[in-house]
Scaffold this motif. Sequence first.
Motif, PDB file in Angstrom:
ATOM      1  N   VAL A  15      -3.471   4.365   8.943  1.00 24.46           N
ATOM      2  CA  VAL A  15      -4.799   4.216   9.535  1.00 24.46           C
ATOM      3  C   VAL A  15      -5.884   4.615   8.540  1.00 24.46           C
ATOM      4  O   VAL A  15      -6.921   3.961   8.452  1.00 24.46           O
ATOM      5  CB  VAL A  15      -4.916   5.049  10.835  1.00 24.46           C
ATOM      6  N   THR A  16      -5.634   5.648   7.746  1.00 23.15           N
ATOM      7  CA  THR A  16      -6.651   6.099   6.789  1.00 23.15           C
ATOM      8  C   THR A  16      -6.765   5.180   5.576  1.00 23.15           C
ATOM      9  O   THR A  16      -7.778   5.201   4.901  1.00 23.15           O
ATOM     10  CB  THR A  16      -6.358   7.536   6.287  1.00 23.15           C
ATOM     11  N   LYS A  17      -5.729   4.376   5.311  1.00 23.38           N
ATOM     12  CA  LYS A  17      -5.707   3.560   4.089  1.00 23.38           C
ATOM     13  C   LYS A  17      -6.144   2.114   4.274  1.00 23.38           C
ATOM     14  O   LYS A  17      -6.405   1.436   3.289  1.00 23.38           O
ATOM     15  CB  LYS A  17      -4.311   3.587   3.472  1.00 23.38           C
ATOM     16  N   ILE A  18      -6.158   1.623   5.501  1.00 24.51           N
ATOM     17  CA  ILE A  18      -6.546   0.217   5.686  1.00 24.51           C
ATOM     18  C   ILE A  18      -7.986   0.133   6.167  1.00 24.51           C
ATOM     19  O   ILE A  18      -8.503   1.028   6.817  1.00 24.51           O
ATOM     20  CB  ILE A  18      -5.586  -0.532   6.636  1.00 24.51           C
ATOM     21  N   GLU A  19      -8.597  -0.941   5.821  1.00 23.12           N
ATOM     22  CA  GLU A  19      -9.982  -1.151   6.226  1.00 23.12           C
ATOM     23  C   GLU A  19     -10.030  -1.549   7.704  1.00 23.12           C
ATOM     24  O   GLU A  19      -9.156  -2.252   8.182  1.00 23.12           O
ATOM     25  CB  GLU A  19     -10.606  -2.253   5.383  1.00 23.12           C
ATOM     26  N   ILE A  29       0.867  -1.174   0.000  1.00 26.05           N
ATOM     27  CA  ILE A  29       0.000   0.000   0.000  1.00 26.05           C
ATOM     28  C   ILE A  29       0.905   1.225   0.000  1.00 26.05           C
ATOM     29  O   ILE A  29       1.649   1.451   0.964  1.00 26.05           O
ATOM     30  CB  ILE A  29      -0.916   0.015   1.248  1.00 26.05           C
ATOM     31  N   ALA A  30       0.857   2.004  -1.070  1.00 22.63           N
ATOM     32  CA  ALA A  30       1.722   3.177  -1.183  1.00 22.63           C
ATOM     33  C   ALA A  30       1.354   4.232  -0.142  1.00 22.63           C
ATOM     34  O   ALA A  30       0.175   4.519   0.084  1.00 22.63           O
ATOM     35  CB  ALA A  30       1.619   3.772  -2.577  1.00 22.63           C
ATOM     36  N   LEU A  31       2.368   4.783   0.498  1.00 19.71           N
ATOM     37  CA  LEU A  31       2.205   5.876   1.452  1.00 19.71           C
ATOM     38  C   LEU A  31       2.910   7.108   0.877  1.00 19.71           C
ATOM     39  O   LEU A  31       3.829   6.991   0.058  1.00 19.71           O
ATOM     40  CB  LEU A  31       2.800   5.494   2.811  1.00 19.71           C
ATOM     41  N   THR A  32       2.508   8.271   1.317  1.00 20.73           N
ATOM     42  CA  THR A  32       3.085   9.516   0.831  1.00 20.73           C
ATOM     43  C   THR A  32       4.524   9.656   1.317  1.00 20.73           C
ATOM     44  O   THR A  32       4.782   9.507   2.519  1.00 20.73           O
ATOM     45  CB  THR A  32       2.250  10.715   1.325  1.00 20.73           C
ATOM     46  N   PRO A  33       5.477   9.929   0.416  1.00 26.44           N
ATOM     47  CA  PRO A  33       6.871  10.103   0.845  1.00 26.44           C
ATOM     48  C   PRO A  33       6.990  11.229   1.884  1.00 26.44           C
ATOM     49  O   PRO A  33       6.216  12.188   1.860  1.00 26.44           O
ATOM     50  CB  PRO A  33       7.600  10.478  -0.447  1.00 26.44           C
ATOM     51  N   ILE A  34       7.958  11.080   2.772  1.00 28.85           N
ATOM     52  CA  ILE A  34       8.197  12.090   3.808  1.00 28.85           C
ATOM     53  C   ILE A  34       9.636  12.580   3.687  1.00 28.85           C
ATOM     54  O   ILE A  34      10.484  11.923   3.095  1.00 28.85           O
ATOM     55  CB  ILE A  34       7.928  11.537   5.236  1.00 28.85           C
ATOM     56  N   GLN A  66       5.366   7.523  19.742  1.00 31.91           N
ATOM     57  CA  GLN A  66       6.389   8.017  20.669  1.00 31.91           C
ATOM     58  C   GLN A  66       7.776   7.494  20.298  1.00 31.91           C
ATOM     59  O   GLN A  66       8.774   8.176  20.472  1.00 31.91           O
ATOM     60  CB  GLN A  66       6.063   7.605  22.101  1.00 31.91           C
ATOM     61  N   LYS A  67       7.833   6.272  19.792  1.00 27.08           N
ATOM     62  CA  LYS A  67       9.111   5.614  19.501  1.00 27.08           C
ATOM     63  C   LYS A  67       9.718   6.045  18.161  1.00 27.08           C
ATOM     64  O   LYS A  67      10.931   6.142  18.035  1.00 27.08           O
ATOM     65  CB  LYS A  67       8.930   4.086  19.470  1.00 27.08           C
ATOM     66  N   ILE A  68       8.865   6.277  17.147  1.00 30.58           N
ATOM     67  CA  ILE A  68       9.338   6.480  15.779  1.00 30.58           C
ATOM     68  C   ILE A  68       9.978   7.850  15.580  1.00 30.58           C
ATOM     69  O   ILE A  68       9.646   8.810  16.292  1.00 30.58           O
ATOM     70  CB  ILE A  68       8.169   6.251  14.783  1.00 30.58           C
ATOM     71  N   ASN A  69      10.880   7.915  14.610  1.00 29.13           N
ATOM     72  CA  ASN A  69      11.466   9.185  14.185  1.00 29.13           C
ATOM     73  C   ASN A  69      10.298  10.148  13.930  1.00 29.13           C
ATOM     74  O   ASN A  69       9.363   9.804  13.200  1.00 29.13           O
ATOM     75  CB  ASN A  69      12.273   8.933  12.905  1.00 29.13           C
ATOM     76  N   PRO A  70      10.312  11.343  14.516  1.00 36.61           N
ATOM     77  CA  PRO A  70       9.157  12.251  14.394  1.00 36.61           C
ATOM     78  C   PRO A  70       8.710  12.513  12.953  1.00 36.61           C
ATOM     79  O   PRO A  70       7.517  12.673  12.689  1.00 36.61           O
ATOM     80  CB  PRO A  70       9.646  13.542  15.055  1.00 36.61           C
ATOM     81  N   ALA A  71       9.624  12.532  12.016  1.00 38.94           N
ATOM     82  CA  ALA A  71       9.261  12.775  10.617  1.00 38.94           C
ATOM     83  C   ALA A  71       8.439  11.630  10.039  1.00 38.94           C
ATOM     84  O   ALA A  71       7.742  11.813   9.042  1.00 38.94           O
ATOM     85  CB  ALA A  71      10.519  12.987   9.776  1.00 38.94           C
ATOM     86  N   GLN A  72       8.500  10.450  10.646  1.00 41.47           N
ATOM     87  CA  GLN A  72       7.788   9.280  10.127  1.00 41.47           C
ATOM     88  C   GLN A  72       6.409   9.089  10.754  1.00 41.47           C
ATOM     89  O   GLN A  72       5.670   8.179  10.356  1.00 41.47           O
ATOM     90  CB  GLN A  72       8.645   8.027  10.319  1.00 41.47           C
ATOM     91  N   VAL A  73       6.026   9.919  11.715  1.00 44.34           N
ATOM     92  CA  VAL A  73       4.714   9.796  12.348  1.00 44.34           C
ATOM     93  C   VAL A  73       3.595   9.862  11.309  1.00 44.34           C
ATOM     94  O   VAL A  73       2.606   9.133  11.395  1.00 44.34           O
ATOM     95  CB  VAL A  73       4.515  10.870  13.450  1.00 44.34           C
ATOM     96  N   SER A  74       3.766  10.705  10.299  1.00 45.81           N
ATOM     97  CA  SER A  74       2.711  10.835   9.283  1.00 45.81           C
ATOM     98  C   SER A  74       2.483   9.524   8.527  1.00 45.81           C
ATOM     99  O   SER A  74       1.382   9.283   8.034  1.00 45.81           O
ATOM    100  CB  SER A  74       3.030  11.978   8.309  1.00 45.81           C
ATOM    101  N   LEU A  75       3.506   8.659   8.441  1.00 42.91           N
ATOM    102  CA  LEU A  75       3.317   7.346   7.811  1.00 42.91           C
ATOM    103  C   LEU A  75       2.329   6.514   8.629  1.00 42.91           C
ATOM    104  O   LEU A  75       1.485   5.811   8.066  1.00 42.91           O
ATOM    105  CB  LEU A  75       4.652   6.608   7.681  1.00 42.91           C
ATOM    106  N   LEU A  76       2.439   6.578   9.944  1.00 42.35           N
ATOM    107  CA  LEU A  76       1.516   5.846  10.819  1.00 42.35           C
ATOM    108  C   LEU A  76       0.093   6.381  10.662  1.00 42.35           C
ATOM    109  O   LEU A  76      -0.872   5.611  10.579  1.00 42.35           O
ATOM    110  CB  LEU A  76       1.958   5.966  12.277  1.00 42.35           C
ATOM    111  N   GLU A  77      -0.007   7.697  10.629  1.00 45.96           N
ATOM    112  CA  GLU A  77      -1.333   8.311  10.512  1.00 45.96           C
ATOM    113  C   GLU A  77      -1.983   7.984   9.169  1.00 45.96           C
ATOM    114  O   GLU A  77      -3.181   7.708   9.103  1.00 45.96           O
ATOM    115  CB  GLU A  77      -1.212   9.823  10.722  1.00 45.96           C
ATOM    116  N   GLU A  78      -1.190   8.002   8.105  1.00 44.36           N
ATOM    117  CA  GLU A  78      -1.731   7.677   6.787  1.00 44.36           C
ATOM    118  C   GLU A  78      -2.132   6.206   6.701  1.00 44.36           C
ATOM    119  O   GLU A  78      -3.137   5.868   6.071  1.00 44.36           O
ATOM    120  CB  GLU A  78      -0.717   8.022   5.694  1.00 44.36           C
TER     121      GLU A  78
END
Length: 157
Positions: free
Chosen positions: A148-152, A72-77, A134-146
């Motif tokens: 959630v929006t992409k999976i059923e 599932i493609a995620l937006t590059p950060i 809390q654990k992930i590199n702050p720049a990668q948080v948006s990958l986690l958030e995206e």
Amino acid sequence: MSKISAGLLMFRREAGELQVLLAHPGGPFFRQKDAGAWTIPKGEVHEAEGAQQAALREFAEETGVVPLGDLIALTPIKQKGGKVVHAWAVEGTCDPSRLTSNTFTIEWPPKSGRQQDFPEIDRAEFFNLATAKQKINPAQVSLLEELVTKIEPTPQA
């Protein structure tokens, strides 16, 4: 020119809860770091290699696991140092305690003239989303958030 990296964000649903696999960088620089230091398994995209191909290769090199699910493609950060990270999510699971990582060599201790090998990742773990943020590199948080929006959502039994 900034470096381009690619990686995979493996996720699973455990007891109805979404969990993601994060990797802790190996080597002496990250030994005492925890919050904000973890990352998706990723690495540099080589010339004449596509980003998706690099993501699959790097995941296998850093974990010893070949993911089998649909990507599932995620937006590059863009990370703080300017590195651009292309990422894909993949549903799957593994036993983090059994992962094996490739190694890198650096002079350690600095100016000692001694070369030492270190694993690219020294450990990996599945985390729920709140802990992962809390654990992930702050720049990668948006990958986690995206993600959630992409999976059923998980169907309720």
